[in-house]
Design a protein around this motif. Structure first.
Motif, PDB file in Angstrom:
ATOM      1  N   LEU A 246       0.822  -1.213   0.000  1.00 39.01           N
ATOM      2  CA  LEU A 246       0.000   0.000   0.000  1.00 39.01           C
ATOM      3  C   LEU A 246       0.854   1.260   0.000  1.00 39.01           C
ATOM      4  O   LEU A 246       0.576   2.214  -0.721  1.00 39.01           O
ATOM      5  CB  LEU A 246      -0.918   0.001   1.221  1.00 39.01           C
ATOM      6  CG  LEU A 246      -2.093  -0.964   1.174  1.00 39.01           C
ATOM      7  CD1 LEU A 246      -2.763  -1.057   2.532  1.00 39.01           C
ATOM      8  CD2 LEU A 246      -3.108  -0.544   0.118  1.00 39.01           C
ATOM      9  N   SER A 247       1.892   1.277   0.841  1.00 40.17           N
ATOM     10  CA  SER A 247       2.791   2.435   0.901  1.00 40.17           C
ATOM     11  C   SER A 247       3.997   2.062   1.747  1.00 40.17           C
ATOM     12  O   SER A 247       3.895   2.008   2.983  1.00 40.17           O
ATOM     13  CB  SER A 247       2.069   3.648   1.519  1.00 40.17           C
ATOM     14  OG  SER A 247       2.998   4.679   1.785  1.00 40.17           O
ATOM     15  N   TRP A 248       5.133   1.844   1.123  1.00 39.33           N
ATOM     16  CA  TRP A 248       6.301   1.437   1.906  1.00 39.33           C
ATOM     17  C   TRP A 248       6.795   2.590   2.771  1.00 39.33           C
ATOM     18  O   TRP A 248       7.352   2.382   3.847  1.00 39.33           O
ATOM     19  CB  TRP A 248       7.412   0.908   1.012  1.00 39.33           C
ATOM     20  CG  TRP A 248       8.079   1.911   0.112  1.00 39.33           C
ATOM     21  CD1 TRP A 248       7.779   2.158  -1.187  1.00 39.33           C
ATOM     22  CD2 TRP A 248       9.170   2.779   0.436  1.00 39.33           C
ATOM     23  NE1 TRP A 248       8.597   3.141  -1.705  1.00 39.33           N
ATOM     24  CE2 TRP A 248       9.471   3.541  -0.727  1.00 39.33           C
ATOM     25  CE3 TRP A 248       9.923   3.008   1.581  1.00 39.33           C
ATOM     26  CZ2 TRP A 248      10.484   4.496  -0.750  1.00 39.33           C
ATOM     27  CZ3 TRP A 248      10.924   3.957   1.551  1.00 39.33           C
ATOM     28  CH2 TRP A 248      11.207   4.689   0.400  1.00 39.33           C
ATOM     29  N   ARG A 249       6.555   3.839   2.331  1.00 36.12           N
ATOM     30  CA  ARG A 249       6.998   4.974   3.156  1.00 36.12           C
ATOM     31  C   ARG A 249       6.178   5.094   4.438  1.00 36.12           C
ATOM     32  O   ARG A 249       6.688   5.556   5.465  1.00 36.12           O
ATOM     33  CB  ARG A 249       6.897   6.271   2.351  1.00 36.12           C
ATOM     34  CG  ARG A 249       7.987   6.413   1.294  1.00 36.12           C
ATOM     35  CD  ARG A 249       8.034   7.834   0.744  1.00 36.12           C
ATOM     36  NE  ARG A 249       9.134   8.024  -0.165  1.00 36.12           N
ATOM     37  CZ  ARG A 249       9.037   7.992  -1.496  1.00 36.12           C
ATOM     38  NH1 ARG A 249       7.860   7.754  -2.048  1.00 36.12           N
ATOM     39  NH2 ARG A 249      10.085   8.183  -2.264  1.00 36.12           N
ATOM     40  N   ALA A 250       4.921   4.713   4.404  1.00 34.23           N
ATOM     41  CA  ALA A 250       4.129   4.674   5.637  1.00 34.23           C
ATOM     42  C   ALA A 250       4.384   3.379   6.394  1.00 34.23           C
ATOM     43  O   ALA A 250       4.373   3.364   7.630  1.00 34.23           O
ATOM     44  CB  ALA A 250       2.646   4.812   5.317  1.00 34.23           C
ATOM     45  N   ALA A 251       4.610   2.284   5.666  1.00 33.48           N
ATOM     46  CA  ALA A 251       4.798   0.984   6.315  1.00 33.48           C
ATOM     47  C   ALA A 251       6.084   0.939   7.133  1.00 33.48           C
ATOM     48  O   ALA A 251       6.100   0.352   8.223  1.00 33.48           O
ATOM     49  CB  ALA A 251       4.811  -0.118   5.261  1.00 33.48           C
ATOM     50  N   LEU A 252       7.166   1.530   6.640  1.00 38.82           N
ATOM     51  CA  LEU A 252       8.443   1.439   7.347  1.00 38.82           C
ATOM     52  C   LEU A 252       8.396   2.040   8.745  1.00 38.82           C
ATOM     53  O   LEU A 252       8.813   1.388   9.703  1.00 38.82           O
ATOM     54  CB  LEU A 252       9.553   2.081   6.504  1.00 38.82           C
ATOM     55  CG  LEU A 252      10.009   1.277   5.280  1.00 38.82           C
ATOM     56  CD1 LEU A 252      11.089   2.021   4.518  1.00 38.82           C
ATOM     57  CD2 LEU A 252      10.505  -0.099   5.687  1.00 38.82           C
ATOM     58  N   PRO A 253       7.907   3.269   8.931  1.00 37.63           N
ATOM     59  CA  PRO A 253       7.822   3.768  10.315  1.00 37.63           C
ATOM     60  C   PRO A 253       6.845   2.973  11.174  1.00 37.63           C
ATOM     61  O   PRO A 253       7.092   2.792  12.376  1.00 37.63           O
ATOM     62  CB  PRO A 253       7.368   5.224  10.152  1.00 37.63           C
ATOM     63  CG  PRO A 253       6.845   5.341   8.775  1.00 37.63           C
ATOM     64  CD  PRO A 253       7.567   4.332   7.961  1.00 37.63           C
ATOM     65  N   ILE A 254       5.737   2.500  10.591  1.00 39.54           N
ATOM     66  CA  ILE A 254       4.792   1.681  11.364  1.00 39.54           C
ATOM     67  C   ILE A 254       5.479   0.409  11.845  1.00 39.54           C
ATOM     68  O   ILE A 254       5.418   0.044  13.031  1.00 39.54           O
ATOM     69  CB  ILE A 254       3.551   1.340  10.517  1.00 39.54           C
ATOM     70  CG1 ILE A 254       2.703   2.590  10.282  1.00 39.54           C
ATOM     71  CG2 ILE A 254       2.707   0.259  11.202  1.00 39.54           C
ATOM     72  CD1 ILE A 254       1.572   2.390   9.290  1.00 39.54           C
ATOM     73  N   LEU A 255       6.169  -0.288  10.935  1.00 39.37           N
ATOM     74  CA  LEU A 255       6.828  -1.545  11.293  1.00 39.37           C
ATOM     75  C   LEU A 255       8.023  -1.304  12.207  1.00 39.37           C
ATOM     76  O   LEU A 255       8.327  -2.146  13.068  1.00 39.37           O
ATOM     77  CB  LEU A 255       7.258  -2.291  10.023  1.00 39.37           C
ATOM     78  CG  LEU A 255       6.098  -2.732   9.120  1.00 39.37           C
ATOM     79  CD1 LEU A 255       6.633  -3.390   7.849  1.00 39.37           C
ATOM     80  CD2 LEU A 255       5.174  -3.695   9.863  1.00 39.37           C
ATOM     81  N   LEU A 256       8.699  -0.178  12.046  1.00 40.50           N
ATOM     82  CA  LEU A 256       9.798   0.154  12.960  1.00 40.50           C
ATOM     83  C   LEU A 256       9.261   0.359  14.368  1.00 40.50           C
ATOM     84  O   LEU A 256       9.842  -0.154  15.344  1.00 40.50           O
ATOM     85  CB  LEU A 256      10.519   1.411  12.479  1.00 40.50           C
ATOM     86  CG  LEU A 256      11.630   1.937  13.403  1.00 40.50           C
ATOM     87  CD1 LEU A 256      12.732   0.886  13.585  1.00 40.50           C
ATOM     88  CD2 LEU A 256      12.220   3.236  12.857  1.00 40.50           C
ATOM     89  N   ALA A 257       8.149   1.086  14.486  1.00 39.92           N
ATOM     90  CA  ALA A 257       7.560   1.310  15.813  1.00 39.92           C
ATOM     91  C   ALA A 257       7.127  -0.010  16.441  1.00 39.92           C
ATOM     92  O   ALA A 257       7.347  -0.252  17.646  1.00 39.92           O
ATOM     93  CB  ALA A 257       6.363   2.255  15.689  1.00 39.92           C
ATOM     94  N   ILE A 258       6.528  -0.893  15.651  1.00 38.88           N
ATOM     95  CA  ILE A 258       6.095  -2.193  16.169  1.00 38.88           C
ATOM     96  C   ILE A 258       7.294  -3.042  16.564  1.00 38.88           C
ATOM     97  O   ILE A 258       7.263  -3.762  17.581  1.00 38.88           O
ATOM     98  CB  ILE A 258       5.217  -2.894  15.114  1.00 38.88           C
ATOM     99  CG1 ILE A 258       3.882  -2.149  14.978  1.00 38.88           C
ATOM    100  CG2 ILE A 258       4.974  -4.350  15.472  1.00 38.88           C
ATOM    101  CD1 ILE A 258       3.021  -2.627  13.838  1.00 38.88           C
ATOM    102  N   SER A 259       8.369  -2.964  15.792  1.00 41.35           N
ATOM    103  CA  SER A 259       9.588  -3.707  16.140  1.00 41.35           C
ATOM    104  C   SER A 259      10.182  -3.207  17.447  1.00 41.35           C
ATOM    105  O   SER A 259      10.618  -4.004  18.296  1.00 41.35           O
ATOM    106  CB  SER A 259      10.617  -3.573  15.007  1.00 41.35           C
ATOM    107  OG  SER A 259      10.109  -4.072  13.791  1.00 41.35           O
ATOM    108  N   LEU A 260      10.205  -1.895  17.629  1.00 43.60           N
ATOM    109  CA  LEU A 260      10.707  -1.337  18.885  1.00 43.60           C
ATOM    110  C   LEU A 260       9.843  -1.787  20.060  1.00 43.60           C
ATOM    111  O   LEU A 260      10.351  -2.076  21.151  1.00 43.60           O
ATOM    112  CB  LEU A 260      10.743   0.194  18.798  1.00 43.60           C
ATOM    113  CG  LEU A 260      11.828   0.796  17.904  1.00 43.60           C
ATOM    114  CD1 LEU A 260      11.594   2.285  17.727  1.00 43.60           C
ATOM    115  CD2 LEU A 260      13.206   0.546  18.485  1.00 43.60           C
TER     116      LEU A 260
END
Length: 511
Positions: A246-260
């Protein structure tokens, strides 16, 4: 019998949707009925399954029902009303709120009607969606469910369903780490927040991003806490891939936050000191890589949006010219944080339907913001160390994202709140925690922050009345901001002094 009731309810909902689609849909009536009714039956059946999986209960049922019905109902209402009562321009004449939704949905329909393979949606020729995921999904729906006519409400059904499903996963995720009352409050905020409803009522990425991020967040919490780990692991992989499409630019911060979150929640206390530093270094490198990958786009887009904002607002251009260049950037971010400004939504000249949308969005933000600030003020008082770390992580990431949204879209009335709401799962958690904490601990900080917001709104109501009513006394912007700051200092400073005095002079017990 347990299966009969959900099937009956789903069929009734599908029949109602089929009737509505037959009335509003173009093309063959039977296709409108089958497409709209059939998709609604599947959505309602899916919500029943998710409701049962999440533990059932009346409150959860109402959250899921309202999350779905509000988004679909608002979407249909706007689709019908905007061509009649909206501005006379192509987007609203076609029944869309957002230009992006209109452009992408038109190209989805064009692709569905063409001889091209649907995966060509990921090609560069479809400029309306640089990621291709939502364009592909729209063209898939239109080609196989609506081949005779363009029915944009089919995409709203999917968006409303995905957003509603996210509410159940959000509640399960919060329940795993916090009090059930916080989880329930977070679910209500997620379901009813006006900006979230507006996005879910439109053919936008945001309802899908919200729902998928809630699923991914639940998965990383559930993986170490369940015996059957392949289920949450599969959900995490599927949600992550869908987010990237859908949007890798939105997905990356979302997944980074979830990883943290996963690191802080599951790994940090189990690691040796040396391993902990290695893990933190890996995450730091990942964060820097994300920053490097996004910086050029971020800076160019942010600078362009700032210039567009200055050109579109004569008032803002005049105010910026009074500031040194070094402070203009700070002013625009502050301006973005206040958007949509509630007095402006009420008093600015616009068509009634646009005014209603603006007031709804502004009310939502001005109800949510004090809770977010109150959470940031009180988080350090959480007694459980892991919960305190998790909430501080959520607060830090949310604050960073809100600032980024304000820079990326400046004071833009449409994009700024839209970007901000992508992290609704974190915002809902923080706001819910602040609300429950204020009620349980009788904390005065929420009411003090609300008082500061009241001062801000009172002064800006006066200022906007001065702009639109010639007889109303005028007030210069920067002196007014100084008075607002002074009022905030008096309220907050007075509160701190009062708290310290009370701590040193506790009330005497009486017989």
């Amino acid at each position: 019998m347990r299966l009969t009731k959900p099937i009956i309810v789903a069929l009734i909902a599908g029949a109602v949707a089929a009737f509505v689609f037959a009335l509003i849909g173009p093309g063959a009536v039977w296709i409108s009925c089958l497409a709209g009714g059939g998709l609604t039956v599947l959505a309602v059946w899916g919500l029943f399954r998710v409701w049962r999986w999440a533990g059932g209960g009346r409150s959860l049922a109402w959250i899921l029902i309202l999350a779905f019905v509000l988004r679909l109902g608002v979407g249909i209402a706007l689709h019908l009303l905007l061509p009649i009562y909206g501005d006379d321009e192509p987007v609203q004449n076609a029944g869309y709120v957002f230009y992006d939704a209109w452009q992408r949905d038109q190209q989805s329909w064009q692709l569905a009607q063409s001889d091209q393979a649907l995966f060509s949606a990921f090609g560069s020729e479809f400029y309306s969606d640089q990621y291709g995921g939502l364009l592909w999904l729209g063209s898939l729906i239109y080609r196989f469910l609506s081949p005779d006519a363009h029915r944009p409400m089919l995409m709203v059904i999917l968006g409303a369903f995905t957003a509603a499903v996210g509410a159940a996963f959000l509640i399960r995720a919060v329940q795993s780490r916090f009090d059930p009352s916080i989880a329930l409050a977070a679910g209500w905020i997620y379901a009813l927040y006006p900006e979230s409803v507006l996005q879910g009522a439109s053919q936008m990425r945001e309802p899908f991003l919200m729902g998928l991020s809630a699923i991914a967040w639940w998965a990383v919490i559930a993986i170490p806490r369940t015996r059957i780990r392949w289920r949450p692991l599969t959900a995490l992989i599927a949600a992550s891939l869908a987010l990237m499409l859908l949007s890798w630019r939105a997905a990356l911060p979302i997944l980074l936050a979830i990883s943290l979150w996963f690191v802080v929640d599951t790994l940090l206390d189990r690691m040796k000191s040396s391993t902990r530093w290695v893990m933190l270094a890996v995450l730091a490198v990942a964060f820097l890589a994300l920053a490097v990958l996004s910086w050029r786009w971020f800076s160019e887009a942010g600078g362009w949006d700032m210039r567009v904002l200055e050109m579109s607002s004569g008032m803002l251009t005049r105010q910026l010219s009074k500031l040194p260049e070094s402070l203009q950037f700070v002013f625009i971010i502050f301006y973005g944080l206040t958007q949509p400004v509630l007095p402006a939504a009420i008093f600015e000249t616009a068509l009634p339907i646009r005014t209603a949308i603006a007031i709804g969005r502004a009310l939502g933000w001005y109800a949510l913001a004090p809770l977010l600030i109150s959470a940031g003020v009180s988080l350090w008082r959480i007694p459980d160390r892991t919960q305190r770390r998790l909430m501080m992580l959520a607060a830090a990431f949310s604050a960073a994202w809100i600032l980024i949204s304000s820079f990326r879209a400046g004071g833009d009335l449409w994009d700024n709140p839209r970007y901000r709401t992508i992290l609704i799962i974190w915002l809902s958690l923080l706001a819910a925690w602040a609300w429950v904490w204020a009620r349980q601990k009788h904390s005065p900080w929420l009411w003090r922050i609300l008082a500061v917001e009241g001062i801000f709104l009172a002064f800006f109501t006066h200022w906007y009345l001065g702009r639109y009513l010639s007889a109303w006394p005028k007030m210069l912007l920067f002196p007014m901001l100084g008075l607002i700051a002074l009022g905030a200092v008096l309220v907050i400073g007075g509160g701190v002094i009062w708290d310290r005095w009370r701590n040193h002079h506790p009330p005497r017990k009486t017989l």
